[in-house]
Design a protein around this motif. Structure first.
Motif, PDB file in Angstrom:
ATOM      1  N   TRP A  32       0.705  -1.308   0.134  1.00  0.00           N
ATOM      2  CA  TRP A  32       0.116   0.149  -0.069  1.00  0.00           C
ATOM      3  C   TRP A  32       0.755   1.242   0.041  1.00  0.00           C
ATOM      4  CZ3 TRP A  32       0.250   3.515   3.963  1.00  0.00           C
ATOM      5  CH2 TRP A  32       0.864   3.088   5.302  1.00  0.00           C
ATOM      6  N   LEU A  33       1.921   1.171   0.103  1.00  0.00           N
ATOM      7  CA  LEU A  33       3.246   2.338   0.302  1.00  0.00           C
ATOM      8  C   LEU A  33       3.296   2.813  -1.308  1.00  0.00           C
ATOM      9  CD1 LEU A  33       5.680   1.108   2.663  1.00  0.00           C
ATOM     10  CD2 LEU A  33       3.696   2.658   3.237  1.00  0.00           C
ATOM     11  N   GLY A  34       2.814   2.106  -2.317  1.00  0.00           N
ATOM     12  CA  GLY A  34       3.036   2.688  -3.562  1.00  0.00           C
ATOM     13  C   GLY A  34       4.475   1.896  -4.444  1.00  0.00           C
ATOM     14  N   ASN A  35       4.739   1.045  -3.698  1.00  0.00           N
ATOM     15  CA  ASN A  35       6.012   0.177  -4.186  1.00  0.00           C
ATOM     16  C   ASN A  35       5.597  -0.772  -5.388  1.00  0.00           C
ATOM     17  OD1 ASN A  35       8.003   1.402  -2.497  1.00  0.00           O
ATOM     18  ND2 ASN A  35       7.354   0.152  -1.063  1.00  0.00           N
ATOM     19  N   ASP A  36       6.165  -0.701  -6.318  1.00  0.00           N
ATOM     20  CA  ASP A  36       5.614  -1.573  -7.549  1.00  0.00           C
ATOM     21  C   ASP A  36       7.015  -2.651  -8.165  1.00  0.00           C
ATOM     22  OD1 ASP A  36       3.270  -0.544  -7.668  1.00  0.00           O
ATOM     23  OD2 ASP A  36       3.909   1.103  -9.036  1.00  0.00           O
ATOM     24  N   ILE A  37       6.337  -3.488  -8.833  1.00  0.00           N
ATOM     25  CA  ILE A  37       7.578  -4.080  -9.669  1.00  0.00           C
ATOM     26  C   ILE A  37       7.005  -4.068 -11.042  1.00  0.00           C
ATOM     27  CG2 ILE A  37       8.392  -6.733 -10.578  1.00  0.00           C
ATOM     28  CD1 ILE A  37       7.401  -7.562  -7.580  1.00  0.00           C
ATOM     29  N   TYR A  56      11.979  -5.226 -12.412  1.00  0.00           N
ATOM     30  CA  TYR A  56      12.920  -4.664 -11.135  1.00  0.00           C
ATOM     31  C   TYR A  56      11.829  -3.810 -10.338  1.00  0.00           C
ATOM     32  CZ  TYR A  56      12.018  -0.492 -14.304  1.00  0.00           C
ATOM     33  OH  TYR A  56      11.564   0.507 -15.041  1.00  0.00           O
ATOM     34  N   PHE A  57      12.448  -3.482  -9.078  1.00  0.00           N
ATOM     35  CA  PHE A  57      11.536  -2.718  -7.809  1.00  0.00           C
ATOM     36  C   PHE A  57      11.624  -1.497  -8.261  1.00  0.00           C
ATOM     37  CE2 PHE A  57      10.952  -1.373  -3.622  1.00  0.00           C
ATOM     38  CZ  PHE A  57       9.895  -2.083  -3.375  1.00  0.00           C
ATOM     39  N   GLU A  58      10.490  -0.666  -7.993  1.00  0.00           N
ATOM     40  CA  GLU A  58      10.330   0.831  -8.094  1.00  0.00           C
ATOM     41  C   GLU A  58       9.736   1.203  -6.964  1.00  0.00           C
ATOM     42  OE1 GLU A  58       9.829   3.474 -11.767  1.00  0.00           O
ATOM     43  OE2 GLU A  58       7.824   3.235 -10.936  1.00  0.00           O
ATOM     44  N   ARG A  59      10.597   2.167  -5.978  1.00  0.00           N
ATOM     45  CA  ARG A  59       9.827   2.614  -4.970  1.00  0.00           C
ATOM     46  C   ARG A  59       9.041   3.691  -5.057  1.00  0.00           C
ATOM     47  NH1 ARG A  59      14.364   5.198  -1.952  1.00  0.00           N
ATOM     48  NH2 ARG A  59      13.022   5.596  -0.449  1.00  0.00           N
ATOM     49  N   GLY A  60       7.775   3.785  -4.435  1.00  0.00           N
ATOM     50  CA  GLY A  60       6.657   4.585  -4.247  1.00  0.00           C
ATOM     51  C   GLY A  60       7.081   5.986  -3.454  1.00  0.00           C
ATOM     52  N   LEU A  61       6.283   6.890  -3.677  1.00  0.00           N
ATOM     53  CA  LEU A  61       6.442   8.111  -3.123  1.00  0.00           C
ATOM     54  C   LEU A  61       6.194   7.932  -1.508  1.00  0.00           C
ATOM     55  CD1 LEU A  61       6.641  11.233  -2.991  1.00  0.00           C
ATOM     56  CD2 LEU A  61       4.301  11.254  -3.257  1.00  0.00           C
ATOM     57  N   GLN A  66       9.231   7.887   3.936  1.00  0.00           N
ATOM     58  CA  GLN A  66       9.305   7.249   5.190  1.00  0.00           C
ATOM     59  C   GLN A  66      10.769   6.860   5.285  1.00  0.00           C
ATOM     60  OE1 GLN A  66       6.940   3.691   5.031  1.00  0.00           O
ATOM     61  NE2 GLN A  66       5.270   4.648   6.289  1.00  0.00           N
ATOM     62  N   LYS A  67      11.546   6.456   4.537  1.00  0.00           N
ATOM     63  CA  LYS A  67      12.792   5.877   4.490  1.00  0.00           C
ATOM     64  C   LYS A  67      13.851   6.844   3.954  1.00  0.00           C
ATOM     65  CE  LYS A  67      11.418   1.144   4.157  1.00  0.00           C
ATOM     66  NZ  LYS A  67      10.921   0.182   3.012  1.00  0.00           N
ATOM     67  N   GLY A  68      13.509   8.252   3.629  1.00  0.00           N
ATOM     68  CA  GLY A  68      14.587   9.025   3.023  1.00  0.00           C
ATOM     69  C   GLY A  68      15.111   8.516   1.556  1.00  0.00           C
ATOM     70  N   ASN A  69      16.063   8.774   1.365  1.00  0.00           N
ATOM     71  CA  ASN A  69      16.985   8.287   0.132  1.00  0.00           C
ATOM     72  C   ASN A  69      16.211   8.266  -1.160  1.00  0.00           C
ATOM     73  OD1 ASN A  69      18.964   7.240  -1.366  1.00  0.00           O
ATOM     74  ND2 ASN A  69      18.746   5.210  -0.442  1.00  0.00           N
TER      75      ASN A  69
END
Length: 154
Positions: A32-37, A56-61, A66-69
């Motif tokens: 639910w954080l918006g992370n996708d493959i 590949y993995f793509e981080r969501g907003l 939450q994690k910075g970077n």
């Protein structure tokens, strides 16, 4: 100094101009954080009839908040290449370093996801490797796929 910079810029344009474009063919929501493959299809620009699918993995907003970077995605990737038509091998690199087929930035400066093709002459096989290239702290995370170049009936 300007001549050196201009030559380096021209070389980098040439190197990236030969890389194949990717077409997104899938998007799998993983949380639910918006992370996708992300799943992309990449046709080898010098070997007609071979298509690689790269995941590949793509981080969501929300994950970035939450994690910075902010400007970096993980190095993980997976690849599968297959014959998708009659194979016609063009002018490819034959040395053990192979050549880049595809590249995509995974951070603003330091990390790139790459697909390289290596020709295994003895086994008449194309080897495709997806890996992360980094300025330092290179990643051991990679994935490999092969496409045999045999002719049916021979």
């Amino acid at each position: 100094m300007n001549k050196i910079f201009a030559r380096a810029a021209a070389l980098s344009v040439c190197l990236f101009a030969t890389a194949a474009p990717a077409e997104q063919v899938g998007n799998v929501d993983v949380d639910w954080l918006g992370n996708d493959i992300i799943v992309e299809a990449v046709a080898d620009p010098k070997v007609k009839g071979v298509t690689c699918h790269l995941a590949y993995f793509e981080r969501g907003l929300i994950d970035r908040l939450q994690k910075g970077n902010w400007f970096e995605d993980p190095s993980n990737s997976s690849i599968s290449c297959r014959q998708t038509g009659p194979i016609e091998v063009g002018d490819i690199e034959m040395d053990d370093e192979g050549e880049n087929v595809f590249s995509e930035r995974r951070s603003i400066i330091f990390k790139t996801l790459r697909v390289k093709r290596i020709f295994d002459k003895e086994n008449n096989t194309l080897i495709y490797i997806s890996h992360s290239q980094q300025v330092q702290d290179g990643s051991a995370k990679m994935s490999m796929s092969t496409v045999p170049l045999y002719q049916p009936g021979q």
